[in-house]
Design a protein around this motif. Structure first.
Motif, PDB file in Angstrom:
ATOM      1  N   ILE A  76       0.974  -1.127  -0.137  1.00  0.00           N
ATOM      2  CA  ILE A  76       0.032  -0.109  -0.014  1.00  0.00           C
ATOM      3  C   ILE A  76       1.019   1.269   0.020  1.00  0.00           C
ATOM      4  O   ILE A  76       1.829   1.250   0.782  1.00  0.00           O
ATOM      5  CB  ILE A  76      -0.886   0.080   1.369  1.00  0.00           C
ATOM      6  CG1 ILE A  76      -1.604  -1.436   1.258  1.00  0.00           C
ATOM      7  CG2 ILE A  76      -1.818   1.146   1.035  1.00  0.00           C
ATOM      8  CD1 ILE A  76      -2.274  -1.277   2.779  1.00  0.00           C
ATOM      9  N   GLN A  92      -2.520  -0.766  -3.789  1.00  0.00           N
ATOM     10  CA  GLN A  92      -3.522   0.620  -3.519  1.00  0.00           C
ATOM     11  C   GLN A  92      -2.702   1.830  -3.199  1.00  0.00           C
ATOM     12  O   GLN A  92      -1.550   1.692  -2.767  1.00  0.00           O
ATOM     13  CB  GLN A  92      -4.429   0.211  -2.240  1.00  0.00           C
ATOM     14  CG  GLN A  92      -5.483   1.125  -2.126  1.00  0.00           C
ATOM     15  CD  GLN A  92      -6.296   0.770  -1.051  1.00  0.00           C
ATOM     16  OE1 GLN A  92      -6.120  -0.248  -0.197  1.00  0.00           O
ATOM     17  NE2 GLN A  92      -7.390   1.805  -0.462  1.00  0.00           N
ATOM     18  N   VAL A 127      -2.997   5.652  -1.926  1.00  0.00           N
ATOM     19  CA  VAL A 127      -4.022   6.557  -1.222  1.00  0.00           C
ATOM     20  C   VAL A 127      -3.424   7.769  -0.705  1.00  0.00           C
ATOM     21  O   VAL A 127      -2.149   8.010  -0.727  1.00  0.00           O
ATOM     22  CB  VAL A 127      -4.426   5.746   0.180  1.00  0.00           C
ATOM     23  CG1 VAL A 127      -5.473   4.408  -0.309  1.00  0.00           C
ATOM     24  CG2 VAL A 127      -3.522   5.212   1.085  1.00  0.00           C
ATOM     25  N   GLU A 171      -4.707   8.587   4.566  1.00  0.00           N
ATOM     26  CA  GLU A 171      -5.653   7.519   4.619  1.00  0.00           C
ATOM     27  C   GLU A 171      -4.726   6.057   4.669  1.00  0.00           C
ATOM     28  O   GLU A 171      -5.231   4.921   4.566  1.00  0.00           O
ATOM     29  CB  GLU A 171      -6.313   7.703   3.266  1.00  0.00           C
ATOM     30  CG  GLU A 171      -7.177   8.610   3.346  1.00  0.00           C
ATOM     31  CD  GLU A 171      -8.422   8.536   2.100  1.00  0.00           C
ATOM     32  OE1 GLU A 171      -8.241   7.765   1.394  1.00  0.00           O
ATOM     33  OE2 GLU A 171      -8.888   9.610   2.060  1.00  0.00           O
ATOM     34  N   ALA A 229      -5.746   2.431   5.117  1.00  0.00           N
ATOM     35  CA  ALA A 229      -5.816   1.286   4.124  1.00  0.00           C
ATOM     36  C   ALA A 229      -5.342   0.043   4.494  1.00  0.00           C
ATOM     37  O   ALA A 229      -5.729  -1.039   4.246  1.00  0.00           O
ATOM     38  CB  ALA A 229      -5.301   1.917   2.953  1.00  0.00           C
ATOM     39  N   SER A 258      -7.500  -2.154   6.646  1.00  0.00           N
ATOM     40  CA  SER A 258      -8.550  -2.509   5.730  1.00  0.00           C
ATOM     41  C   SER A 258      -7.983  -3.917   5.176  1.00  0.00           C
ATOM     42  O   SER A 258      -8.634  -5.083   5.170  1.00  0.00           O
ATOM     43  CB  SER A 258      -8.824  -1.591   4.565  1.00  0.00           C
ATOM     44  OG  SER A 258      -9.926  -2.300   3.883  1.00  0.00           O
ATOM     45  N   TRP A 259      -6.927  -3.916   4.797  1.00  0.00           N
ATOM     46  CA  TRP A 259      -6.276  -4.987   4.287  1.00  0.00           C
ATOM     47  C   TRP A 259      -6.043  -6.084   5.172  1.00  0.00           C
ATOM     48  O   TRP A 259      -6.218  -7.267   5.207  1.00  0.00           O
ATOM     49  CB  TRP A 259      -4.885  -4.743   3.401  1.00  0.00           C
ATOM     50  CG  TRP A 259      -5.196  -4.206   2.058  1.00  0.00           C
ATOM     51  CD1 TRP A 259      -5.039  -2.799   1.592  1.00  0.00           C
ATOM     52  CD2 TRP A 259      -5.404  -4.833   1.096  1.00  0.00           C
ATOM     53  NE1 TRP A 259      -5.393  -2.678   0.367  1.00  0.00           N
ATOM     54  CE2 TRP A 259      -5.342  -3.988   0.103  1.00  0.00           C
ATOM     55  CE3 TRP A 259      -5.528  -6.316   0.864  1.00  0.00           C
ATOM     56  CZ2 TRP A 259      -5.809  -4.541  -1.459  1.00  0.00           C
ATOM     57  CZ3 TRP A 259      -5.836  -6.871  -0.571  1.00  0.00           C
ATOM     58  CH2 TRP A 259      -5.938  -6.063  -1.630  1.00  0.00           C
TER      59      TRP A 259
END
Length: 256
Positions: A119, A177, A179, A183, A187, A190-191
């Motif tokens: 990320i 991802q 971002v 964020e 993120a 979320s993963w």
């Protein structure tokens, strides 16, 4: 204060590079601490996911420390054994997320590419500075770059130290991802949640098969057996999956 911090939360271990004044460049002490961190991740059955992050605003990691470079701890390769550079490769058996920001250079870029999921914040810039700086020794990072990026993009980075922005890294499939910086933590969480919803034993078995399969031709990879997959057949998680399917409910994984 340790140059590598370990932050435990339930089944997750965050490994945080913590030399922001040195742009989190990795010296020999950090390398030793990283080796210990990865051993903790692999040896503790209650750790299902690892996350590699970095302190400070300017850099995820600016590469190896030129003043006190890593030498490989107990014969392991740099990055605590993850990279295969300068010693024995010790791949991590559990899912690893890298959440990167700012400068991601050299050995720092290599560490990010060792992760299963990357990320990147929008301010992240990936670069191989060796050609511009006139330095080359071990070159494991170039082998990953030409495998994980389109050939000519990778060669531009390798031969001319061309930078790769986070947006382009996402467009080219290097990162999962991209971002805004504010964020990045959200993120990553979320993963983590997505990974924790899956059987940790299946994740380990699938990762093992993917890693070992890449080393051989496809026909051989398809025909061989993998120890972690064989072990899963008699696990509690397999029984839980079958029972949850019958009852049409969400499984509760134990990692056993």
């Amino acid at each position: 204060m340790s140059s590598v911090e370990l932050i435990r939360s339930s089944h997750v271990l965050e490994v945080r590079l913590n030399r922001p004044a040195a742009l989190n460049s990795i010296d020999d002490d950090m390398d030793r601490l990283l080796a210990a961190a990865w051993a903790t991740v692999d040896d503790d059955p209650d750790i299902w996911v690892a996350v590699l992050t970095a302190a400070g605003d300017r850099a995820f990691c600016a590469g190896g420390d030129m003043k006190r470079p890593p030498t490989g701890h107990v014969g392991l390769s740099f990055g605590g054994g993850l990279t295969g550079i300068g010693g024995r490769l010790q791949p991590l058996s559990k899912p690893l997320i890298a959440a990167v920001h700012g400068h991601v250079l050299g050995l720092g870029f290599e560490l990010a590419m060792c992760a299963d999921i990357i990320i990147a914040s929008q301010d992240a810039v990936f670069r191989l500075p060796e050609a511009r700086a006139g330095v080359i020794d071990h070159c494991g990072v170039v082998h990953r770059a030409v495998r994980q990026l389109p050939h000519h993009v990778a060669m531009g980075m390798i031969l001319a130290s061309e930078p790769l922005t986070a947006t382009d890294a996402w467009r080219l499939g290097l990162v999962n991802q991209c971002v805004p910086r504010e964020e990045l933590d959200e993120a990553a969480q979320s993963w983590i949640a997505r990974l924790l919803a899956c059987s940790p034993l299946v994740a380990r078995a699938a990762k093992q098969a993917a890693q070992l399969g890449l080393e051989i031709p496809l026909s051989e990879a398809l025909g061989r057996s993998y120890p972690a997959i064989e072990a899963f057949r008699t696990s509690d998680d397999k029984s839980e999956a079958e029972q949850a399917w019958k009852l049409r409910q969400q499984p509760i994984w134990r990692g056993r």
